[in-house]
Motif scaffolding. Structure first.
Motif, PDB file in Angstrom:
ATOM      1  N   THR A  75       5.236 -49.964  -9.859  1.00  0.00           N
ATOM      2  CA  THR A  75       6.019 -50.516  -8.673  1.00  0.00           C
ATOM      3  C   THR A  75       5.973 -49.656  -7.555  1.00  0.00           C
ATOM      4  OG1 THR A  75       8.006 -49.467  -9.549  1.00  0.00           O
ATOM      5  CG2 THR A  75       7.744 -51.622 -10.234  1.00  0.00           C
ATOM      6  N   SER A  76       6.327 -50.086  -6.372  1.00  0.00           N
ATOM      7  CA  SER A  76       5.891 -49.233  -4.958  1.00  0.00           C
ATOM      8  C   SER A  76       7.246 -49.449  -4.111  1.00  0.00           C
ATOM      9  CB  SER A  76       4.702 -49.604  -4.420  1.00  0.00           C
ATOM     10  OG  SER A  76       4.525 -50.620  -3.715  1.00  0.00           O
ATOM     11  N   PHE A  77       7.544 -48.470  -3.344  1.00  0.00           N
ATOM     12  CA  PHE A  77       8.749 -48.693  -2.417  1.00  0.00           C
ATOM     13  C   PHE A  77       8.693 -47.560  -1.377  1.00  0.00           C
ATOM     14  CE2 PHE A  77      10.064 -46.237  -5.875  1.00  0.00           C
ATOM     15  CZ  PHE A  77      10.930 -45.084  -5.262  1.00  0.00           C
ATOM     16  N   VAL A  78       9.308 -47.665  -0.277  1.00  0.00           N
ATOM     17  CA  VAL A  78       9.257 -46.908   0.800  1.00  0.00           C
ATOM     18  C   VAL A  78      10.925 -46.330   1.065  1.00  0.00           C
ATOM     19  CG1 VAL A  78       9.211 -46.585   3.543  1.00  0.00           C
ATOM     20  CG2 VAL A  78       7.642 -48.119   1.940  1.00  0.00           C
ATOM     21  N   TYR A  79      11.095 -45.100   1.450  1.00  0.00           N
ATOM     22  CA  TYR A  79      12.394 -44.435   1.810  1.00  0.00           C
ATOM     23  C   TYR A  79      11.875 -43.612   3.115  1.00  0.00           C
ATOM     24  CZ  TYR A  79      10.543 -40.399  -0.591  1.00  0.00           C
ATOM     25  OH  TYR A  79       9.768 -39.249  -1.028  1.00  0.00           O
ATOM     26  N   THR A  80      12.998 -43.238   3.674  1.00  0.00           N
ATOM     27  CA  THR A  80      12.939 -42.504   4.635  1.00  0.00           C
ATOM     28  C   THR A  80      13.927 -41.085   4.797  1.00  0.00           C
ATOM     29  OG1 THR A  80      14.779 -43.413   5.758  1.00  0.00           O
ATOM     30  CG2 THR A  80      12.980 -44.425   6.242  1.00  0.00           C
ATOM     31  N   LEU A  81      13.326 -40.044   5.159  1.00  0.00           N
ATOM     32  CA  LEU A  81      14.080 -38.764   5.326  1.00  0.00           C
ATOM     33  C   LEU A  81      14.278 -38.529   6.862  1.00  0.00           C
ATOM     34  CD1 LEU A  81      11.845 -36.815   2.958  1.00  0.00           C
ATOM     35  CD2 LEU A  81      13.808 -37.768   2.519  1.00  0.00           C
ATOM     36  N   THR A  82      15.553 -38.362   7.236  1.00  0.00           N
ATOM     37  CA  THR A  82      15.763 -38.165   8.642  1.00  0.00           C
ATOM     38  C   THR A  82      16.515 -37.096   8.792  1.00  0.00           C
ATOM     39  OG1 THR A  82      15.939 -40.548   8.847  1.00  0.00           O
ATOM     40  CG2 THR A  82      16.850 -39.186  10.641  1.00  0.00           C
ATOM     41  N   GLU A  83      16.300 -36.210   9.990  1.00  0.00           N
ATOM     42  CA  GLU A  83      17.015 -34.685  10.355  1.00  0.00           C
ATOM     43  C   GLU A  83      18.373 -35.395  11.149  1.00  0.00           C
ATOM     44  OE1 GLU A  83      14.553 -32.178  12.218  1.00  0.00           O
ATOM     45  OE2 GLU A  83      13.426 -31.710  10.321  1.00  0.00           O
ATOM     46  N   LYS A  84      19.483 -34.662  10.888  1.00  0.00           N
ATOM     47  CA  LYS A  84      20.449 -35.177  11.498  1.00  0.00           C
ATOM     48  C   LYS A  84      20.507 -34.677  13.022  1.00  0.00           C
ATOM     49  CE  LYS A  84      25.466 -34.307  11.283  1.00  0.00           C
ATOM     50  NZ  LYS A  84      26.663 -33.643  10.851  1.00  0.00           N
ATOM     51  N   ASP A  85      19.885 -33.497  13.062  1.00  0.00           N
ATOM     52  CA  ASP A  85      20.024 -33.078  14.699  1.00  0.00           C
ATOM     53  C   ASP A  85      19.042 -33.532  15.374  1.00  0.00           C
ATOM     54  OD1 ASP A  85      22.424 -31.391  13.641  1.00  0.00           O
ATOM     55  OD2 ASP A  85      20.895 -29.695  13.232  1.00  0.00           O
ATOM     56  N   SER A  86      17.703 -33.351  15.070  1.00  0.00           N
ATOM     57  CA  SER A  86      16.714 -34.002  15.897  1.00  0.00           C
ATOM     58  C   SER A  86      16.471 -35.463  15.945  1.00  0.00           C
ATOM     59  CB  SER A  86      15.602 -33.080  15.485  1.00  0.00           C
ATOM     60  OG  SER A  86      15.225 -33.748  14.242  1.00  0.00           O
ATOM     61  N   GLY A  87      16.916 -36.032  14.655  1.00  0.00           N
ATOM     62  CA  GLY A  87      16.660 -37.529  14.564  1.00  0.00           C
ATOM     63  C   GLY A  87      15.423 -37.955  14.267  1.00  0.00           C
ATOM     64  N   LYS A  88      14.662 -36.753  13.866  1.00  0.00           N
ATOM     65  CA  LYS A  88      13.194 -37.166  13.278  1.00  0.00           C
ATOM     66  C   LYS A  88      12.793 -37.867  12.031  1.00  0.00           C
ATOM     67  CE  LYS A  88      11.196 -33.090  15.598  1.00  0.00           C
ATOM     68  NZ  LYS A  88      10.743 -31.524  15.332  1.00  0.00           N
ATOM     69  N   VAL A  89      12.364 -38.789  12.045  1.00  0.00           N
ATOM     70  CA  VAL A  89      12.188 -39.643  10.767  1.00  0.00           C
ATOM     71  C   VAL A  89      10.835 -39.539  10.145  1.00  0.00           C
ATOM     72  CG1 VAL A  89      12.114 -42.130  10.078  1.00  0.00           C
ATOM     73  CG2 VAL A  89      13.866 -41.328  11.958  1.00  0.00           C
ATOM     74  N   ARG A  90      10.991 -39.320   8.888  1.00  0.00           N
ATOM     75  CA  ARG A  90       9.536 -39.192   7.910  1.00  0.00           C
ATOM     76  C   ARG A  90       9.728 -40.277   6.838  1.00  0.00           C
ATOM     77  NH1 ARG A  90      11.791 -33.761   9.680  1.00  0.00           N
ATOM     78  NH2 ARG A  90      10.376 -32.787  10.684  1.00  0.00           N
ATOM     79  N   TYR A  91       8.639 -40.580   6.399  1.00  0.00           N
ATOM     80  CA  TYR A  91       8.552 -41.708   5.543  1.00  0.00           C
ATOM     81  C   TYR A  91       7.941 -41.136   4.110  1.00  0.00           C
ATOM     82  CZ  TYR A  91       9.081 -44.430   9.762  1.00  0.00           C
ATOM     83  OH  TYR A  91       9.574 -44.917  11.078  1.00  0.00           O
TER      84      TYR A  91
END
Length: 344
Positions: A75-91
């Motif tokens: 199985t495969s899926f996607v999640y996100t990691l987001t910095e609270k201060d800068s708002g940068k999003v990583r996947y």
């Protein structure tokens, strides 16, 4: 308006997540562990969060018995990691599967197998000479369980389908190297070492690695490091072709980004919420989001859940959602609803 941060790396991290010591109790979840990571050092602009393991295995690391073969499907899926201060999003693009492992049976099973052989009147030498008896004794003393294992790519760039293909290829390469080293070791050298390629990559290796296993592990790590060294295409100007396999087996993977003045890259089915929820429900959800209500979505399908959440956010264009978005919230992480504000 400030320009959005553009990461020069195509891939930030490649991870292997699971359990170093899977338990013998089937369907009892363990806390996931980071078994291996590439590179070993953190990037200065993006240190790897220790909570990433919970996003790779949201319900914990589960071991299942040999009879639950249907659960071994990938199985495969996607999640996100987001910095609270800068708002940068990583996947995070994750591929999960159940990997077979061997564990020794209990003393009771051993005594039963020994008494079975004695009842047939075979001596130790006769049992060694009998292939059928030898196979039965070997099977009685070893039970193949399956433990949940995750391969994950963490990146700034949403090439979901292409990175998913990279992970599928990586798993096939590891399986092939694992099987090849085991076959050659059984047919040739009779060394006592029971180290395997999967064992080394999941932190179960010893100091007495055979040259064959070490060679296979180095080949895999070379492949991983080449992928990590790939550059990012210049949006709207260049493209990057990554050759993950020989050209006669597969064409190079293509990476390209649209210009910043155009629509952003959406590498997932934008129509998925309409298909799963229906038009009326989708309009109600979009209305609630635009009115800044808190919306919670629940599903057993990680991929459908995360893709639907990202699709709803994308449907707001030309508006932009300015609040925290959590496509996937791990149930096995304590205080997840609070921690996810910092890392989501």
């Amino acid at each position: 308006m400030m320009d959005k941060y553009f990461c020069p790396r195509l891939v930030d991290y490649i991870l292997i997540v699971g359990s170093r010591h899977p338990n013998n109790n089937n369907n009892v979840a363990q806390t996931p562990e980071l078994l291996r990571r590439y590179p070993l050092e953190d990037h200065q602009d993006f240190p790897l969060s220790p909570d990433v393991i919970f996003f790779c295995q949201p319900e914990g690391c589960i071991s299942v018995g040999p009879k639950r073969m249907s659960l071994r499907e990938t199985t495969s899926f996607v999640y996100t990691l987001t910095e609270k201060d800068s708002g940068k999003v990583r996947y995070g693009i994750c591929v999960n599967f159940f990997r077979p492992i061997e564990r020794k049976s209990s003393d009771k099973s051993k005594s039963l197998s020994a008494s079975w052989a004695d009842d047939n009147g075979n001596t130790d030498q006769e049992r060694r000479k009998s292939p059928k008896t030898k196979r039965k004794l070997k099977t009685a003393n070893r039970v193949r369980n399956n433990t949940l294992t995750s391969l994950c790519i963490v990146t700034h760039h949403p090439f979901f389908s292409t990175f998913r293909e990279c992970l599928f290829i990586l798993r096939k390469l590891i399986d092939a190297c694992h099987d090849r080293s085991c076959t050659k070791r059984i047919g040739g050298s009779k060394a006592i070492s029971r180290d395997t390629v999967w064992g080394v990559l999941t932190g179960q290796g010893t100091d007495n690695l055979t040259g064959l296993v070490m060679h296979e592990v180095k080949e895999i790590e070379t492949w991983v490091l080449r992928l990590l060294s790939a550059p990012v295409p210049v949006p709207g100007k260049t493209r990057v072709e990554v050759q993950v396999l020989p050209k006669d087996l597969q064409a190079p993977l293509l990476f390209a980004l649209p210009d910043h003045t155009r629509f952003s890259l959406i590498d997932f089915p934008l129509h998925l919420p309409l298909e799963l929820l229906g038009v009326d429900t989708c309009l109600k959800v979009l209305t609630a989001i635009m009115l800044e209500y808190k919306v919670v979505m629940q599903s057993r399908d990680y991929n459908a859940l995360s893709m639907s959440v990202m699709a709803f956010v994308a449907m707001l264009y030309p508006l932009e959602y300015m609040f925290p978005v959590i496509p996937l919230l791990p149930t096995c992480m304590s205080s997840a609803e609070q921690v996810s504000v910092l890392v989501k």
